[in-house]
Design an enzyme around this catalytic site. Structure first.
Site, PDB file in Angstrom:
ATOM      1  N   GLY A  11      17.207  46.889 119.680  1.00 62.20           N
ATOM      2  CA  GLY A  11      18.745  46.219 119.528  1.00 62.20           C
ATOM      3  C   GLY A  11      19.096  47.104 121.238  1.00 62.20           C
ATOM      4  NE  ARG A  72      16.508  45.174 115.289  1.00 61.13           N
ATOM      5  CZ  ARG A  72      17.385  46.297 116.054  1.00 61.13           C
ATOM      6  NH1 ARG A  72      16.846  47.319 116.152  1.00 61.13           N
ATOM      7  NH2 ARG A  72      19.070  46.116 115.520  1.00 61.13           N
ATOM      8  CG  ASP A 103      14.495  54.515 114.900  1.00 63.51           C
ATOM      9  OD1 ASP A 103      14.255  53.606 115.448  1.00 63.51           O
ATOM     10  OD2 ASP A 103      14.439  54.961 113.852  1.00 63.51           O
ATOM     11  CB  THR A 126      18.656  53.901 120.493  1.00 63.68           C
ATOM     12  OG1 THR A 126      19.268  53.926 119.144  1.00 63.68           O
ATOM     13  CG2 THR A 126      17.792  55.481 120.373  1.00 63.68           C
ATOM     14  CG  ASP A 128      21.339  53.584 115.773  1.00 67.78           C
ATOM     15  OD1 ASP A 128      22.586  53.051 116.296  1.00 67.78           O
ATOM     16  OD2 ASP A 128      20.392  53.038 115.884  1.00 67.78           O
ATOM     17  CG  ASP A 130      18.433  56.540 116.443  1.00 63.69           C
ATOM     18  OD1 ASP A 130      18.167  56.801 117.031  1.00 63.69           O
ATOM     19  OD2 ASP A 130      18.320  56.159 114.759  1.00 63.69           O
ATOM     20  N   GLY A 171      25.281  53.238 113.991  1.00 63.53           N
ATOM     21  CA  GLY A 171      24.650  54.430 114.508  1.00 63.53           C
ATOM     22  C   GLY A 171      23.056  54.832 113.910  1.00 63.53           C
ATOM     23  NE  ARG A 172      18.390  51.243 112.448  1.00 65.03           N
ATOM     24  CZ  ARG A 172      17.838  49.664 112.436  1.00 65.03           C
ATOM     25  NH1 ARG A 172      18.104  48.794 111.851  1.00 65.03           N
ATOM     26  NH2 ARG A 172      18.006  49.059 113.935  1.00 65.03           N
ATOM     27  CD  GLU A 188      44.846  61.509 110.513  1.00 58.78           C
ATOM     28  OE1 GLU A 188      44.275  60.769 110.988  1.00 58.78           O
ATOM     29  OE2 GLU A 188      45.340  62.403 111.456  1.00 58.78           O
ATOM     30  CB  SER A 216      49.003  57.032 111.931  1.00 60.35           C
ATOM     31  OG  SER A 216      48.916  58.259 112.439  1.00 60.35           O
TER      32      SER A 216
HETATM   33  O1  F6P Z   1      19.500  51.030 116.534  1.00 60.80           O
HETATM   34  C1  F6P Z   1      21.120  50.108 117.059  1.00 60.80           C
HETATM   35  C2  F6P Z   1      21.958  49.124 115.714  1.00 60.80           C
HETATM   36  O2  F6P Z   1      22.642  48.562 116.781  1.00 60.80           O
HETATM   37  C3  F6P Z   1      21.909  50.288 115.133  1.00 60.80           C
HETATM   38  O3  F6P Z   1      23.419  51.022 114.876  1.00 60.80           O
HETATM   39  C4  F6P Z   1      22.882  48.608 114.022  1.00 60.80           C
HETATM   40  O4  F6P Z   1      22.631  49.896 111.992  1.00 60.80           O
HETATM   41  C5  F6P Z   1      21.574  47.789 113.936  1.00 60.80           C
HETATM   42  O5  F6P Z   1      21.208  48.400 115.794  1.00 60.80           O
HETATM   43  C6  F6P Z   1      21.691  46.442 114.269  1.00 60.80           C
HETATM   44  O6  F6P Z   1      20.545  45.600 114.328  1.00 60.80           O
HETATM   45  P1  F6P Z   1      20.795  44.456 113.940  1.00 60.80           P
HETATM   46  O7  F6P Z   1      21.744  44.062 116.267  1.00 60.80           O
HETATM   47  O8  F6P Z   1      19.517  43.690 114.614  1.00 60.80           O
HETATM   48  O9  F6P Z   1      21.957  43.528 113.539  1.00 60.80           O
END
Ligand code: F6P
Length: 324
Positions: A11, A72, A103, A126, A128, A130, A171-172, A188, A216
């Protein structure tokens, strides 16, 4: 080493261009030649290469996306694909490869190096956040601020209409964006993949929030939360009792979190790590990621970056509960 290769993979993340710029210019300054591969590993398989010089990366430090494009690649997941990619890299005279990505990209890079003996260095990018071995990844700070800006706007509408909003962030399977935006927006509730979420608990917490005369309410939901995300959570909440007093809306922030001009933090990080990646390859390291830990550049074995779970800060999650 005379020539290095460079790809962006997985991504896209804001700051990838700043990293490309840093890598190309550092390599040129250190007397190396650079070849960029297009569309991540897919370009290595399809022989889509471009020789780069310092002018190829002019005027990109401020731009989101990636000038090398990204993808990918399914084919690269197989040993035969990696063997073909390695053959193409050798034909280009590429003796070491810098992979800018997350990753999944680092898993591929680890296997490429193990099977084909091509030195690889990873640059963490990334949204994320992560990856173990770096305090933050390139792109995270920008994504965080993009999401926060959107959530602040949603709060205006939530407040104007006395509504409950479930806002889903990316954030996957990691909750970094959710936790930081949740705390920073005064949400909240924050629902994270790293902690168990029971729909009935969410319902009773929302009911008690209502009793506190809050007008809200904002719930930040990580897309990887076990409830299945904001839409599923909304329909589960609607099915049961006690939500009739709430006018509920769902907002999924989605891919706006991936684009946009990188923040200063991301540009500085990308510049620093891009330079470090080239130096690291030249120094003879292989299968490592360059990261930033406590303000210093640190090398971590590539395998560890994706096999070790990076912990979120549960103290921040508790703090968000106290302050809401
Ligand atoms: O890894 C980055 C990310 O944006 C994640 O947060 C999300 O789950 C995923 O990629 C979405 O992937 P795609 O753009 O292939 O739908």
């Amino acid at each position: 080493m005379k020539r290095i290769g460079l790809i962006t993979s997985g991504g896209d993340a804001p700051g990838m261009n700043a990293a490309i710029r840093a890598i190309v210019r550092s390599a040129c300054n250190l007397g190396l030649e650079v070849t960029g591969g297009y569309r991540g590993y897919q370009g290595l398989l399809e022989n889509e290469f471009k020789v780069m010089d310092r002018h190829s990366v002019s005027n990109i430090i401020q731009r989101g996306g990636t000038i090398l494009k990204t993808a990918r690649s399914e084919e690269f997941m197989h040993p035969e694909g990696r063997a073909r990619a390695a053959e193409n890299l050798r034909q280009q005279g590429i003796e070491g490869l810098v992979v800018i990505g997350g990753d999944g990209s680092f898993r591929g890079a680890t296997l490429l190096s193990e099977e084909q003996d091509i030195p690889v260095v990873g640059v963490p990018a990334t949204i994320d956040n992560d990856l173990a071995g770096t305090d933050i990844t390139i792109g995270y700070d920008t994504a965080l601020n993009t999401a926060l800006d959107a959530i602040d706007k949603i709060r205006d509408t939530a407040d104007a209409h006395d509504r409950l909003f479930l806002v889903e962030v990316m954030g996957r399977d990691a909750g970094f964006i959710a936790l930081d935006t949740g705390l920073a927006s005064g949400a909240e509730m924050i629902l994270l993949p790293e902690s168990l979420t029971d729909v009935e608990d969410v319902r009773s917490s929302l009911s008690s929030i209502l009793k506190e005369q809050k007008r809200s309410s904002l719930v930040v939901v990580a897309e990887g939360d076990e409830t299945g995300g904001a839409l599923t959570l909304a329909s589960k909440l609607r099915e049961g009792e006690g939500m009739s007093k709430y006018e509920m809306r769902v907002c999924i922030l989605g891919h706006i979190q991936r684009g946009g001009n990188p923040t200063a933090r991301d540009r500085v990080l990308a510049s620093r790590l891009g330079f470090a990646a080239v130096k690291t390859l030249l120094d003879g390291h292989d299968r490592v990621m360059v990261g930033e830990v406590n303000h210093s550049v640190k090398l971590t074995p590539l395998k560890m970056t994706w096999s070790k779970k990076k912990d979120i800060d549960f103290e921040l999650a508790e703090l968000a509960k106290v302050l809401r």
